[in-house]
Design an enzyme around this catalytic site. Structure first.
Site, PDB file in Angstrom:
ATOM      1  N   GLU A  14      -8.433   4.872   4.188  1.00  0.00           N
ATOM      2  CA  GLU A  14      -8.327   3.607   4.924  1.00  0.00           C
ATOM      3  C   GLU A  14      -7.016   3.653   5.699  1.00  0.00           C
ATOM      4  OE1 GLU A  14      -6.947  -0.779   5.124  1.00  0.00           O
ATOM      5  OE2 GLU A  14      -6.163   0.626   3.669  1.00  0.00           O
ATOM      6  N   ASP A  38      -6.752   3.268  -0.579  1.00  0.00           N
ATOM      7  CA  ASP A  38      -6.146   2.141   0.112  1.00  0.00           C
ATOM      8  C   ASP A  38      -4.810   2.546   0.725  1.00  0.00           C
ATOM      9  OD1 ASP A  38      -6.070  -0.889   0.437  1.00  0.00           O
ATOM     10  OD2 ASP A  38      -4.156  -0.532  -0.569  1.00  0.00           O
TER      11      ASP A  38
HETATM   12  C1  NOJ Z   1      -5.812  -2.760   2.617  1.00  0.00           C
HETATM   13  C2  NOJ Z   1      -6.834  -3.601   1.927  1.00  0.00           C
HETATM   14  O1  NOJ Z   1      -8.065  -3.474   2.597  1.00  0.00           O
HETATM   15  C3  NOJ Z   1      -6.334  -5.036   1.936  1.00  0.00           C
HETATM   16  O2  NOJ Z   1      -7.307  -5.926   1.472  1.00  0.00           O
HETATM   17  C4  NOJ Z   1      -5.073  -5.103   1.115  1.00  0.00           C
HETATM   18  O3  NOJ Z   1      -4.528  -6.403   1.210  1.00  0.00           O
HETATM   19  C5  NOJ Z   1      -4.040  -4.083   1.588  1.00  0.00           C
HETATM   20  N1  NOJ Z   1      -4.595  -2.787   1.859  1.00  0.00           N
HETATM   21  C6  NOJ Z   1      -2.958  -3.906   0.547  1.00  0.00           C
HETATM   22  O4  NOJ Z   1      -3.448  -3.186  -0.552  1.00  0.00           O
END
Ligand code: NOJ
Length: 544
Positions: free
Chosen positions: A255, A213
């Site tokens: 991501e 993430d």
């Molecule tokens: C990306 C995640 O996909 C999202 O759902 C989240 O709120 C943020 N990162 C913070 O972790």
């Protein structure tokens, strides 16, 4: 000497590159299936539905965060990295899930949240207890909120600053997401080491890798936008070294929502950073192409996002658990997307669209199937979002991104067969409600979306060219997307009609000849192809 020269190395490399042939399925545990009648999905519910996923053709599941959390950001605010949220079950349930997944020859990856913790995490509780606490330096503090000015706000609909004031100790702390998610201080070697321990813990439990993430924001430096900094890449390379040295064959998926140029840097030199990265630019361009009835947005983004190495792979997706982000779209593209896809202002969140795939594509099965066929045939590994295989819709009455995280619709009976109790969130109603859209009825109906996607997944499974081949665009009228994928002695030709009128595609002369039409499973001699609106073909031949 290349690995292909030794049969042993060749086989082991094919195996370690499993993610190139995989089909990922993003699954929100809370919404999937409830086995203990408390209205929340749980790990045992995921186990109960593994056969369904296997039947669909999924080979790897990606779980949204399953750790203890106060749930201010649905689990992306972790308060204990070494346990399971009580709503979902126990560590033993998790171990059983991993075992059941592996017994079926499938894989499992989990979310790894490095950048921040919950403000309820004991580290932050200690850090904010006094300026001299040993954990103070686990987070990023400042006397002023003017530091790192100009850094963009990601949750701009809710937050007004990336700094939050801590009354008790009289300083600000840094957070890229909600105030309740303080950023960890990666300049602190102890933080760096702690997070590698977290990684080892879950890999030792058998997970096949991580969806990492927000890896973009680990370090902060004055005078920069604090994104994708060299220090950040250096730490991510340390993370990859742990995989390479201690857990070969496991995968890291980034991501990182960036422009193609920055995004490819996450692959490092091809074997020292991420194995996979979500292709955000392609995702946006697919929806833009539908909006314009023109393939150009896809063609150009493919040309800008080259594959960078044997071990690297794009993760391609249409929707996920967040809003469909338009952060990287140009202002004109964003306006066009809002006009096309947000007839109701409630559909807009931050700089994106909080909508599901099926309603975005007007509930039109031809478009939904074509969009899926695209992510199964363009370079990369497809990642499906739970419920999109049956065309679930969103519930706009739920706040934030909750509208696209509603309970899975298994049946047309009470609570969509998801739970025997009151579901944790209101179900979708209306034309996308469970009386019209559910797994049971689509499994029973051979012409359903479920079966269309399942058929495509099974065709893809036998064609490694889709996961591993290179790509070459073919000349075509602007409303058509035509390309060749080539791997070893196999050539695939894929053609898509993205507009509302029928179009003809003529194969270049040197490509004309005998093909196997994979969708019809028959041999044909092909010179040109007539494509009805939103139809497509996948054809294969041996040789050039
Ligand atoms: C990306 C995640 O996909 C999202 O759902 C989240 O709120 C943020 N990162 C913070 O972790």
């Amino acid at each position: 000497m290349g690995w292909a020269t030794s049969p042993f190395l060749f086989a082991s490399n094919m195996k370690n590159l499993w993610y190139k042939d995989a089909v990922f399925y993003e699954l929100y545990i809370r919404s999937f299936y409830d086995t203990n009648d408390d209205g929340h999905g749980d790990l045992k519910g995921v186990i109960a539905k593994l056969d369904y996923l296997q039947e669909l053709g999924i080979t790897c599941i990606w779980l949204l965060p399953m750790y203890p959390s106060p749930l201010k950001d649905d689990g992306y605010d972790i308060s204990d990295y070494y346990n399971i949220h009580a709503d979902y079950g126990t560590l033993d349930d998790f171990k059983r899930l991993v075992e059941e997944v592996h017994t079926r020859g499938m894989r499992i990856v989990t979310d790894l949240v490095l950048n921040h913790t919950s403000d309820q995490h004991p580290w932050f509780q200690a850090a904010r207890s006094s300026r001299t606490n040993p954990f103070r330096d686990y987070y990023v503090w400042s006397d002023t909120d003017k530091k790192y000015s100009g850094v963009r706000l990601i949750f701009g609909d809710v937050e007004t600053s990336n700094w939050a004031w801590d009354e008790a100790t009289g300083q600000y702390y840094w957070h890229r997401f909600y105030t309740s998610q303080p950023d960890l201080n990666f300049d602190n070697p102890a933080v760096q080491a702690e997070m590698l321990n977290v990684v080892r813990f879950w890999l030792n439990l058998g997970v096949d890798g991580f969806r990492v993430d927000a890896p973009t924001y680990l370090f902060e430096r004055e005078g920069t936008n604090c994104e994708s900094l060299p220090e950040t890449h250096a730490y991510l390379k340390r993370l990859r070294a742990v995989i390479n040295e201690e857990f070969p064959g496991r995968v890291l998926l980034a991501e990182s929502n960036q422009q193609p140029r920055e995004l490819i840097e996450y692959f490092g030199n091809g074997h020292d950073e991420f194995h996979m990265a979500f292709n955000f630019p392609l995702m946006t361009r697919i929806f833009l192409a539908f909006a314009e009835g023109n393939a150009e947005p896809i063609r150009s983004v493919i040309e800008q996002t080259p594959q960078t190495g044997e071990e690297c792979q794009w993760a391609i997706f249409l929707r996920n658990h967040d809003e469909l982000t338009l952060e990287m779209a140009s202002p004109a593209e964003r306006e066009h997307m809002y006009r096309e896809y947000a007839p109701d202002p409630k559909m807009i969140l931050n700089l994106g669209l909080r909508r599901r795939l099926a309603p975005l594509l007007k509930g039109d099965h031809r478009r939904i199937e074509l969009a899926n066929a695209l992510i199964l045939s363009l370079p990369g590994t497809p990642v499906l979002y739970y419920g999109d295989e049956i065309g679930m819709g969103e519930n706009l009455d739920l706040s934030d991104r909750n509208g696209v995280r509603t309970p899975m619709q298994w049946t047309d009976s009470e609570n969509a067969g998801f739970t025997k109790a009151k579901p944790f969130a209101e179900l979708v109603t209306g034309e996308y409600g469970h009386h019209h859209v559910n797994v049971d009825s689509q499994v029973a109906e051979p012409d359903s979306l479920f079966h269309a996607i399942r058929r495509l997944l099974f065709i893809r499974k036998d064609q490694p060219a889709f996961g591993r081949g290179d790509i070459q665009m073919l000349d075509a009228p602007s409303s058509l997307l035509a390309f060749k994928r080539k791997y070893l002695d196999v050539t695939m030709v894929c053609v898509y009609n993205l507009c509302t009128t029928s179009e003809t595609f003529t194969l270049p002369e040197n490509e004309q000849g005998g093909y196997i039409n994979l969708l019809e499973n028959e041999e044909q001699v092909v010179e040109s192809i007539q494509l009805e609106p939103y139809s497509y073909v996948w054809m294969k031949k041996y040789g050039e």
